[in-house]
Design an enzyme around this catalytic site. Structure first.
Site, PDB file in Angstrom:
ATOM      1  N   LYS A  61      -2.135   5.380  12.346  1.00  0.00           N
ATOM      2  CA  LYS A  61      -1.225   6.507  12.086  1.00  0.00           C
ATOM      3  C   LYS A  61       0.130   5.930  11.686  1.00  0.00           C
ATOM      4  CE  LYS A  61       1.548  10.081  12.988  1.00  0.00           C
ATOM      5  NZ  LYS A  61       2.658   9.474  12.222  1.00  0.00           N
TER       6      LYS A  61
ATOM      7  N   GLU B 150       5.219  -1.362  22.254  1.00  0.00           N
ATOM      8  CA  GLU B 150       6.267  -2.255  21.719  1.00  0.00           C
ATOM      9  C   GLU B 150       7.444  -1.351  21.400  1.00  0.00           C
ATOM     10  OE1 GLU B 150       6.024  -5.481  21.400  1.00  0.00           O
ATOM     11  OE2 GLU B 150       3.907  -5.599  21.901  1.00  0.00           O
TER      12      GLU B 150
ATOM     13  N   CYS C 275      13.594  -3.980  15.295  1.00  0.00           N
ATOM     14  CA  CYS C 275      13.523  -3.852  16.761  1.00  0.00           C
ATOM     15  C   CYS C 275      14.178  -5.041  17.458  1.00  0.00           C
ATOM     16  CB  CYS C 275      12.086  -3.697  17.210  1.00  0.00           C
ATOM     17  SG  CYS C 275      11.037  -5.049  16.668  1.00  0.00           S
TER      18      CYS C 275
ATOM     19  N   GLU D 277      20.370   1.579  22.168  1.00  0.00           N
ATOM     20  CA  GLU D 277      19.895   1.088  20.881  1.00  0.00           C
ATOM     21  C   GLU D 277      20.331   2.041  19.773  1.00  0.00           C
ATOM     22  OE1 GLU D 277      15.706   1.461  19.904  1.00  0.00           O
ATOM     23  OE2 GLU D 277      15.750  -0.528  19.004  1.00  0.00           O
TER      24      GLU D 277
HETATM   25  P1  NAD Z   1       9.326   6.806  16.743  1.00  0.00           P
HETATM   26  O1  NAD Z   1       8.968   6.538  18.149  1.00  0.00           O
HETATM   27  O2  NAD Z   1      10.096   8.019  16.421  1.00  0.00           O
HETATM   28  O3  NAD Z   1       8.014   6.882  15.840  1.00  0.00           O
HETATM   29  C1  NAD Z   1       7.037   5.864  15.894  1.00  0.00           C
HETATM   30  C2  NAD Z   1       5.681   6.476  15.565  1.00  0.00           C
HETATM   31  O4  NAD Z   1       5.352   7.415  16.586  1.00  0.00           O
HETATM   32  C3  NAD Z   1       5.627   7.227  14.242  1.00  0.00           C
HETATM   33  O5  NAD Z   1       4.392   6.971  13.624  1.00  0.00           O
HETATM   34  C4  NAD Z   1       5.715   8.674  14.681  1.00  0.00           C
HETATM   35  O6  NAD Z   1       5.080   9.558  13.780  1.00  0.00           O
HETATM   36  C5  NAD Z   1       4.948   8.629  16.000  1.00  0.00           C
HETATM   37  N1  NAD Z   1       5.267   9.733  16.919  1.00  0.00           N
HETATM   38  C6  NAD Z   1       6.406  10.475  17.005  1.00  0.00           C
HETATM   39  N2  NAD Z   1       6.284  11.417  17.977  1.00  0.00           N
HETATM   40  C7  NAD Z   1       5.060  11.260  18.521  1.00  0.00           C
HETATM   41  C8  NAD Z   1       4.342  11.914  19.570  1.00  0.00           C
HETATM   42  N3  NAD Z   1       4.856  12.932  20.254  1.00  0.00           N
HETATM   43  N4  NAD Z   1       3.099  11.466  19.872  1.00  0.00           N
HETATM   44  C9  NAD Z   1       2.551  10.422  19.210  1.00  0.00           C
HETATM   45  N5  NAD Z   1       3.163   9.780  18.200  1.00  0.00           N
HETATM   46  C10 NAD Z   1       4.409  10.186  17.853  1.00  0.00           C
HETATM   47  O7  NAD Z   1      10.048   5.479  16.257  1.00  0.00           O
HETATM   48  P2  NAD Z   1      10.660   5.150  14.840  1.00  0.00           P
HETATM   49  O8  NAD Z   1      11.895   5.951  14.705  1.00  0.00           O
HETATM   50  O9  NAD Z   1       9.607   5.255  13.779  1.00  0.00           O
HETATM   51  O10 NAD Z   1      10.987   3.598  15.011  1.00  0.00           O
HETATM   52  C11 NAD Z   1      12.142   3.174  15.630  1.00  0.00           C
HETATM   53  C12 NAD Z   1      11.897   2.672  17.019  1.00  0.00           C
HETATM   54  O11 NAD Z   1      10.834   1.718  17.025  1.00  0.00           O
HETATM   55  C13 NAD Z   1      13.081   1.945  17.591  1.00  0.00           C
HETATM   56  O12 NAD Z   1      13.279   2.275  18.932  1.00  0.00           O
HETATM   57  C14 NAD Z   1      12.686   0.481  17.466  1.00  0.00           C
HETATM   58  O13 NAD Z   1      13.351  -0.402  18.301  1.00  0.00           O
HETATM   59  C15 NAD Z   1      11.237   0.541  17.719  1.00  0.00           C
HETATM   60  N6  NAD Z   1      10.562  -0.621  17.182  1.00  0.00           N
HETATM   61  C16 NAD Z   1      10.066  -1.553  18.054  1.00  0.00           C
HETATM   62  C17 NAD Z   1       9.437  -2.691  17.579  1.00  0.00           C
HETATM   63  C18 NAD Z   1       8.848  -3.726  18.530  1.00  0.00           C
HETATM   64  O14 NAD Z   1       8.100  -4.578  18.093  1.00  0.00           O
HETATM   65  N7  NAD Z   1       9.149  -3.671  19.797  1.00  0.00           N
HETATM   66  C19 NAD Z   1       9.323  -2.878  16.197  1.00  0.00           C
HETATM   67  C20 NAD Z   1       9.851  -1.903  15.331  1.00  0.00           C
HETATM   68  C21 NAD Z   1      10.463  -0.775  15.844  1.00  0.00           C
END
Ligand code: NAD
Length: 492
Positions: free
Chosen positions: A187, A263, A298, A396
């Protein structure tokens, strides 16, 4: 290369369907989402907006493929050939994949070329090479018994990934899950689906049997939630925000107790001591350690901790480097920092800058929106002096904002470094070997860089501790996440 990029930058992208059971199809209710490019704010194309019925179809296809065994029961040597072919095809189409991804999420192309198709191909290759080198075990039992420890694929793995590096992070999960023999449902994030849909087509071209990889696009709150709550997914691997991570744990508890690997975000400390071997290099790497991909990384070094004796000069220097970073057209090879992924994210970032000013933080450079005339979403690299209790020292941002904080000595540096609930990445710059090792031991994080920031490759795990997560991508440890252990206890 710029001319090739320019030829691809306006290529028409037809509306994209879901990839389920080896076929492209619309969402069951026909729903579509607009894809807006952060480069100019214009509509690029549309993607299918999957609902719970589509997620269920993808899970059924994945389960059927797993039970049939066309992938899960083939010899490792055969699986390896397909994974190598996927890597070859990613490399064949690297430029097209990178440009497509950049039009979708706005990362500067120089970074996207390395981090997206580059890392994704590397990940498939690494796990292809590894898959027939992971053995089971024989337990040291008594003479009358033989204890065998088998490693088995878990079955159906779902991966939910973010928009900042979709191919790289997607491959970090898909490649080891496939290497272990599982079927996968991927997804992508709403704002970065296109390159992963193209990856699905490449996997099919490489000979991955139908149903083994399924891609379900759409809104997280709908299709993501349906994945989280599905009763026939065995493992859910997630990269994204802490808020969604918490929900996924709840979904698991409310459904089938699927294993959830998270993650999550970070507020990573980058600690510079006055005895760093090369302060010039430290300043340059520290600036790019936050401002590449507009800080939407991240592991970004978003908190720069500087020893008080060099604080003013060092902070000045970092701010001067930041002010000269070339922000702009993500598809120009000369651009050093591209667009913010969406207007909502840009507003969030500007909101953090405004709040920092209202809390009394000192703005050294940046702080505002730029290039508004393009219609795209761009922000100046921004540097603030903050104190540890300010919001910018704790939360963050996931945008181009660096917070600088002074410290007095090693103990003070460690105290400030660990004063957030996160524990993802970090760095320490020092010429003192013993101090470097003490800091490596003392910093609560999944990775501590020494005299650099952000280096990594497929041989080492990446993951967080504390509220930054609980699982690791990359390295042989990643394969273990997608396997179950089974004991055979044989009375002789
Ligand atoms: P997000 O959590 O908003 O979205 C991530 C994914 O989750 C997307 O595919 C989104 O569609 C899905 N999602 C959203 N709501 C959901 C729900 N209720 N149920 C299931 N899935 C859902 O994050 P983002 O804005 O896409 O990314 C930014 C965040 O990701 C930041 O906090 C960043 O630090 C983190 N990040 C972490 C790493 C790591 O390796 N630790 C790497 C990249 C990004």
């Amino acid at each position: 290369m710029q001319d090739k990029i320019d030829r691809l930058r306006t290529a028409t992208i037809t509306p994209q369907g879901l990839f389920i059971g080896g076929n492209w199809r619309s969402a069951r209710d026909g729903a579509l989402l607009d894809v807006v490019s952060p480069i100019d704010g214009r509509k690029l194309t549309m993607i299918a907006d999957a609902g719970a019925a589509d997620v269920d179809a993808a899970v059924q296809a994945a389960r059927a493929a797993f039970e049939k065994g066309a992938w899960s029961k083939t010899a490792p040597a055969e699986r390896k050939k397909v994974l190598f072919r996927i890597a070859d095809l990613i490399e064949r189409d690297a430029l097209e994949l990178a440009v497509l991804g950049v039009r979708d999420n706005g990362t500067e192309i120089s970074m996207a070329l390395k981090a997206e198709p580059g890392s994704a191909a590397g990940s498939f290759r690494y796990h292809a090479e590894a898959l027939d080198k992971v053995y089971g075990e024989i337990a040291p039992t008594s003479e009358s018994v033989l204890g065998l420890i088998h490693r088995e694929p878990v079955g159906v793995v779902a991966a939910i990934v973010p928009w900042n590096f979709p191919m790289m992070i997607g491959a970090w999960k898909i490649a080891p899950a496939l290497a272990a023999g599982n079927s996968v449902i991927l997804k992508p994030a709403e704002g970065a689906s296109l390159s992963l849909l193209k990856l699905a087509a490449l996997c099919a071209e490489a000979g991955l049997p139908e149903g083994v990889l399924n891609v379900v696009t759409g809104r997280g709150a709908v299709s993501g939630e349906a994945i989280g709550l599905h009763g026939d997914i065995d493992v859910l691997a997630f990269t994204g925000s802490g808020g969604v991570g918490r929900r996924l744990l709840e979904y698991s508890a409310r459904s089938n107790l699927k294993r959830v690997y998270l993650e999550l975000g970070g507020k990573s400390p980058n600690v510079v001591f006055a005895d760093a071997p090369d302060l010039e290099q430290a300043a340059k790497v520290s600036a790019f350690g936050i401002f590449r991909n507009s800080g939407q990384v991240c592991v970004a070094g978003s908190r720069l901790l500087v020893e008080r004796s060099i604080y003013e000069e060092f902070a000045d220097h970092v701010a001067a480097i930041a002010a000269k970073i070339k922000v702009g057209d993500p598809l120009s090879l000369a651009t050093q920092s591209g667009a913010i992924s969406s207007e909502i994210q840009l507003e969030k970032d500007l909101g953090f800058a405004g709040q920092a000013l209202s809390e009394g933080a000192k703005l050294r450079t940046g702080g505002g929106r730029i290039l508004e005339e393009t219609g795209g979403f761009y922000m100046q690299p921004t540097v603030f002096d903050v104190t540890p209790e300010m919001t910018l020292a704790k939360e963050e941002v996931f945008g181009p904002i660096l917070s600088i904080i002074p410290f007095d000595d090693e103990a003070d540096a460690l105290r400030i470094a660990n004063a957030t609930p996160y524990g993802l990445a970090s760095a320490v710059w020092t010429g003192n070997l013993s101090r470097a090792h003490r800091m490596v031991r003392g910093i609560k994080a999944g990775v501590v860089h020494v005299n650099t920031y952000g280096g990594s490759d497929n041989t080492v795990p990446l993951g967080g501790v504390r509220q930054s997560g609980n699982g690791h991508d990359k390295s042989l440890h990643a394969i273990n996440k997608y396997q179950d252990l089974k004991t055979a206890w044989i009375q002789l």
